[in-house]
Design a protein around this motif. Sequence first.
Motif, PDB file in Angstrom:
ATOM      1  N   VAL A 192     -38.695 -24.266  80.886  1.00 27.48           N
ATOM      2  CA  VAL A 192     -38.706 -24.908  79.576  1.00 27.48           C
ATOM      3  C   VAL A 192     -38.805 -23.812  78.526  1.00 27.48           C
ATOM      4  CG1 VAL A 192     -39.851 -26.519  78.013  1.00 27.48           C
ATOM      5  CG2 VAL A 192     -39.825 -26.981  80.467  1.00 27.48           C
ATOM      6  N   ILE A 193     -37.820 -23.749  77.656  1.00 22.25           N
ATOM      7  CA  ILE A 193     -37.831 -22.787  76.554  1.00 22.25           C
ATOM      8  C   ILE A 193     -38.342 -23.524  75.339  1.00 22.25           C
ATOM      9  CG2 ILE A 193     -36.435 -21.218  75.157  1.00 22.25           C
ATOM     10  CD1 ILE A 193     -34.407 -21.195  77.486  1.00 22.25           C
ATOM     11  N   ARG A 194     -39.509 -23.156  74.882  1.00 19.17           N
ATOM     12  CA  ARG A 194     -40.160 -23.871  73.790  1.00 19.17           C
ATOM     13  C   ARG A 194     -39.919 -23.168  72.458  1.00 19.17           C
ATOM     14  NH1 ARG A 194     -43.208 -27.705  76.152  1.00 19.17           N
ATOM     15  NH2 ARG A 194     -43.852 -27.358  78.327  1.00 19.17           N
ATOM     16  N   GLY A 195     -39.795 -23.983  71.417  1.00 20.82           N
ATOM     17  CA  GLY A 195     -39.626 -23.434  70.076  1.00 20.82           C
ATOM     18  C   GLY A 195     -38.199 -23.084  69.713  1.00 20.82           C
ATOM     19  N   VAL A 196     -37.271 -23.247  70.667  1.00 22.91           N
ATOM     20  CA  VAL A 196     -35.846 -23.012  70.406  1.00 22.91           C
ATOM     21  C   VAL A 196     -35.095 -24.253  70.867  1.00 22.91           C
ATOM     22  CG1 VAL A 196     -33.813 -21.610  70.889  1.00 22.91           C
ATOM     23  CG2 VAL A 196     -36.060 -20.529  70.745  1.00 22.91           C
ATOM     24  N   GLY A 197     -34.387 -24.893  69.942  1.00 21.48           N
ATOM     25  CA  GLY A 197     -33.630 -26.085  70.285  1.00 21.48           C
ATOM     26  C   GLY A 197     -32.246 -26.045  69.676  1.00 21.48           C
ATOM     27  N   CYS A 198     -31.582 -27.175  69.695  1.00 24.87           N
ATOM     28  CA  CYS A 198     -30.209 -27.274  69.191  1.00 24.87           C
ATOM     29  C   CYS A 198     -30.187 -28.256  68.027  1.00 24.87           C
ATOM     30  CB  CYS A 198     -29.281 -27.739  70.310  1.00 24.87           C
ATOM     31  SG  CYS A 198     -27.550 -27.921  69.807  1.00 24.87           S
ATOM     32  N   THR A 199     -29.587 -27.851  66.926  1.00 26.13           N
ATOM     33  CA  THR A 199     -29.520 -28.716  65.746  1.00 26.13           C
ATOM     34  C   THR A 199     -28.258 -29.561  65.712  1.00 26.13           C
ATOM     35  OG1 THR A 199     -28.421 -27.033  64.383  1.00 26.13           O
ATOM     36  CG2 THR A 199     -30.826 -27.035  64.394  1.00 26.13           C
ATOM     37  N   SER A 200     -27.257 -29.206  66.524  1.00 20.65           N
ATOM     38  CA  SER A 200     -25.986 -29.929  66.475  1.00 20.65           C
ATOM     39  C   SER A 200     -25.349 -29.997  67.852  1.00 20.65           C
ATOM     40  CB  SER A 200     -25.014 -29.237  65.501  1.00 20.65           C
ATOM     41  OG  SER A 200     -23.724 -29.797  65.598  1.00 20.65           O
ATOM     42  N   ARG A 201     -25.151 -31.191  68.330  1.00 20.73           N
ATOM     43  CA  ARG A 201     -24.525 -31.422  69.653  1.00 20.73           C
ATOM     44  C   ARG A 201     -23.188 -30.713  69.775  1.00 20.73           C
ATOM     45  NH1 ARG A 201     -22.204 -37.248  69.907  1.00 20.73           N
ATOM     46  NH2 ARG A 201     -20.635 -36.152  68.662  1.00 20.73           N
ATOM     47  N   ASP A 202     -22.382 -30.782  68.722  1.00 19.58           N
ATOM     48  CA  ASP A 202     -21.015 -30.279  68.811  1.00 19.58           C
ATOM     49  C   ASP A 202     -20.885 -28.799  68.487  1.00 19.58           C
ATOM     50  OD1 ASP A 202     -20.140 -32.820  69.530  1.00 19.58           O
ATOM     51  OD2 ASP A 202     -19.879 -33.436  67.446  1.00 19.58           O
ATOM     52  N   SER A 203     -22.028 -28.114  68.356  1.00 16.10           N
ATOM     53  CA  SER A 203     -21.980 -26.652  68.186  1.00 16.10           C
ATOM     54  C   SER A 203     -21.924 -25.934  69.527  1.00 16.10           C
ATOM     55  CB  SER A 203     -23.212 -26.167  67.405  1.00 16.10           C
ATOM     56  OG  SER A 203     -24.390 -26.300  68.193  1.00 16.10           O
ATOM     57  N   ILE A 204     -22.215 -26.638  70.617  1.00 16.39           N
ATOM     58  CA  ILE A 204     -22.333 -25.994  71.929  1.00 16.39           C
ATOM     59  C   ILE A 204     -20.953 -25.727  72.522  1.00 16.39           C
ATOM     60  CG2 ILE A 204     -23.276 -26.202  74.247  1.00 16.39           C
ATOM     61  CD1 ILE A 204     -25.414 -28.051  73.108  1.00 16.39           C
ATOM     62  N   GLN A 205     -20.729 -24.469  72.905  1.00 14.22           N
ATOM     63  CA  GLN A 205     -19.468 -24.068  73.507  1.00 14.22           C
ATOM     64  C   GLN A 205     -19.723 -23.043  74.606  1.00 14.22           C
ATOM     65  OE1 GLN A 205     -16.065 -25.093  72.533  1.00 14.22           O
ATOM     66  NE2 GLN A 205     -17.365 -26.721  71.699  1.00 14.22           N
ATOM     67  N   ALA A 206     -18.985 -23.176  75.708  1.00 14.99           N
ATOM     68  CA  ALA A 206     -19.048 -22.182  76.770  1.00 14.99           C
ATOM     69  C   ALA A 206     -18.146 -21.015  76.394  1.00 14.99           C
ATOM     70  CB  ALA A 206     -18.598 -22.793  78.091  1.00 14.99           C
ATOM     71  N   VAL A 207     -18.721 -19.816  76.388  1.00 19.33           N
ATOM     72  CA  VAL A 207     -17.965 -18.603  76.067  1.00 19.33           C
ATOM     73  C   VAL A 207     -18.258 -17.585  77.164  1.00 19.33           C
ATOM     74  CG1 VAL A 207     -17.559 -16.763  74.401  1.00 19.33           C
ATOM     75  CG2 VAL A 207     -18.125 -19.064  73.597  1.00 19.33           C
ATOM     76  N   GLY A 208     -17.294 -17.403  78.075  1.00 20.17           N
ATOM     77  CA  GLY A 208     -17.541 -16.516  79.200  1.00 20.17           C
ATOM     78  C   GLY A 208     -18.719 -17.016  80.019  1.00 20.17           C
ATOM     79  N   ASP A 209     -19.731 -16.177  80.179  1.00 20.90           N
ATOM     80  CA  ASP A 209     -20.914 -16.534  80.959  1.00 20.90           C
ATOM     81  C   ASP A 209     -22.027 -17.124  80.099  1.00 20.90           C
ATOM     82  OD1 ASP A 209     -19.695 -15.576  83.221  1.00 20.90           O
ATOM     83  OD2 ASP A 209     -20.529 -13.566  83.020  1.00 20.90           O
ATOM     84  N   ASP A 210     -21.744 -17.343  78.832  1.00 21.76           N
ATOM     85  CA  ASP A 210     -22.768 -17.820  77.906  1.00 21.76           C
ATOM     86  C   ASP A 210     -22.496 -19.242  77.441  1.00 21.76           C
ATOM     87  OD1 ASP A 210     -23.827 -15.321  78.092  1.00 21.76           O
ATOM     88  OD2 ASP A 210     -23.538 -14.766  75.998  1.00 21.76           O
ATOM     89  N   LEU A 211     -23.569 -19.907  76.989  1.00 24.84           N
ATOM     90  CA  LEU A 211     -23.456 -21.133  76.211  1.00 24.84           C
ATOM     91  C   LEU A 211     -23.941 -20.798  74.806  1.00 24.84           C
ATOM     92  CD1 LEU A 211     -24.782 -24.192  78.264  1.00 24.84           C
ATOM     93  CD2 LEU A 211     -22.467 -23.801  77.446  1.00 24.84           C
ATOM     94  N   LEU A 212     -23.065 -20.922  73.829  1.00 22.05           N
ATOM     95  CA  LEU A 212     -23.473 -20.704  72.447  1.00 22.05           C
ATOM     96  C   LEU A 212     -23.906 -22.034  71.846  1.00 22.05           C
ATOM     97  CD1 LEU A 212     -20.839 -18.197  70.989  1.00 22.05           C
ATOM     98  CD2 LEU A 212     -22.815 -17.780  72.451  1.00 22.05           C
ATOM     99  N   PHE A 213     -24.962 -22.008  71.045  1.00 25.64           N
ATOM    100  CA  PHE A 213     -25.441 -23.230  70.405  1.00 25.64           C
ATOM    101  C   PHE A 213     -26.120 -22.865  69.091  1.00 25.64           C
ATOM    102  CE2 PHE A 213     -28.944 -21.625  72.884  1.00 25.64           C
ATOM    103  CZ  PHE A 213     -30.087 -21.913  72.150  1.00 25.64           C
TER     104      PHE A 213
END
Length: 517
Positions: A239-260
């Motif tokens: 569980v990563i606390r204190g870091v969340g996502c403000t927008s569902r549609d900002s999430i994108q897979a880029v290579g080995d990462d998930l950007l959000f």
Amino acid sequence: MAKQLSYKPLDNIGINGLNTQANPTTLDSSWLASANNIVLRESGRISFRKGLKQNVLKTSAKIGAIGEVGTTILAAVGTNMYTVDFTSPSTPWTSAFATGGTASDWQLIPFKGELYCVQAGHIPVEYDAGTWTALPSVSGYNAPSGVTTFNPSCGTGYYGRLWVGGITEEKDVLFYSDTLDAHKWNGSSAGTIDLKTVWGTDEIVAIEPFYGKLVIFGKSNIAIYDGPQDPSNMQLDEVIRGVGCTSRDSIQAVGDDLLFLSDTGLRSLSRTTEVDKVPLQDYSSNIKDTLIRNISQSSNVKACYVENEGVYVMSFVDLNITYVFDMKHWTPNKTPRVTTWSFDSDREPSSMLYTESRGFLIGQQEGSIATYEGYFDKDFVSGGTYTSASYTGSFKTIWINLGDSVVASLLKKMKAVINGGSGTSVGVKWYKDFSLTPSKTQSFLLNPTTTGTVSLYGASTSLYGASKYTPLYGLKEYNVPLTGSAKHLQIEMSAETNGYVASLQDMTLLYKQGKIR
């Protein structure tokens, strides 16, 4: 005795992109104070962005979402779902289905050759074999136990089932369907996970697969589960606390990462999960305060990773601000280069999707679907005709120290080497010693040297008529006279597109030493 002419080459101008965070007097000329409607090409040169060319006649409302099943493109417009017929661009909106909802902010989730559409406060919709159906009306549907209204706001189709969350009654409960059956949400291998005991008070914003794990984004926390292939044995990994996502549609897979997008900027999930091994990385650190201000103004954010361009595009729809993160090249502080785009006449992205069949598609606020090509913004009129609109690309340098902070230099000339852009009108103005008042604009027209002829077979007497061959526009040096004296100088250059790409290669400032002041 006449003083010698000095020169300051700026051959690396702007190669690191936008930086609004650091003190502009401490940065070198590889950074820009503003950068709108431009991209940084492979060589690191400042160029126009491409235009948005509408592929279909616009409808009466914005394109809220775009999806793809096979080679079929689907779109949410107003309160309807449509199949988009690109072969008939004057009448493209077919197979209309009234969703019964009030908005078009759907998430279109591909699963098992079908499409499942979810939106906060709305009943899910299914697209299967050319037919739209409200999910509760599908044969064999059963709702989760104990739920009055099943209206999830987000989901993903992965690991053999559909996962959804954010229903109005229980915004912190994750629901998963039966194996390979998104119609069954009760009994068999369907089930739920209550995250109240995992992260306390929060609500599910998005759900994504990641490295064989299931990632559940809350507004203020992120829960990561191992073993989603078998939910009965799935275990909480972190569980990563204190870091969340403000927008569902900002999430994108880029290579080995998930950007959000978090409330403090653009993050990389893989780097966030490695917080104990490497420092937490913020991909937007060079524009951090500006981006946080945008986030506080609007949560209506859409994003897309454009594979063939290598850029992550993120649009604040209501603000008409689009950030472009160049994932191919990194700045010295290990972040992607950033520029911005803006659009006239409601052409800005209201949804985006990188498709297998048609590449990068942009759903527009004014109600059309565009592709990223050419160097005009083109509006489809009817019958295959377009109107072309130019747009202005501009950038502003950081404050350039002309050599000695106590001696004012007499400004003489700016030399700019520019590639291409035939017929493009360019304006240059400058600011002196931190003043907010610019000089008068000096304008010039790009008329690069050409190689070749307009058309190899294009003469009126030619058997083949007009052909695809056009001249090659090369490099040319342009001189702009500068006036006044300054210790620090800031250059602003703007250019209006004329249908051709233009690329700034380098810039040189010429001046003479003046008086101490």
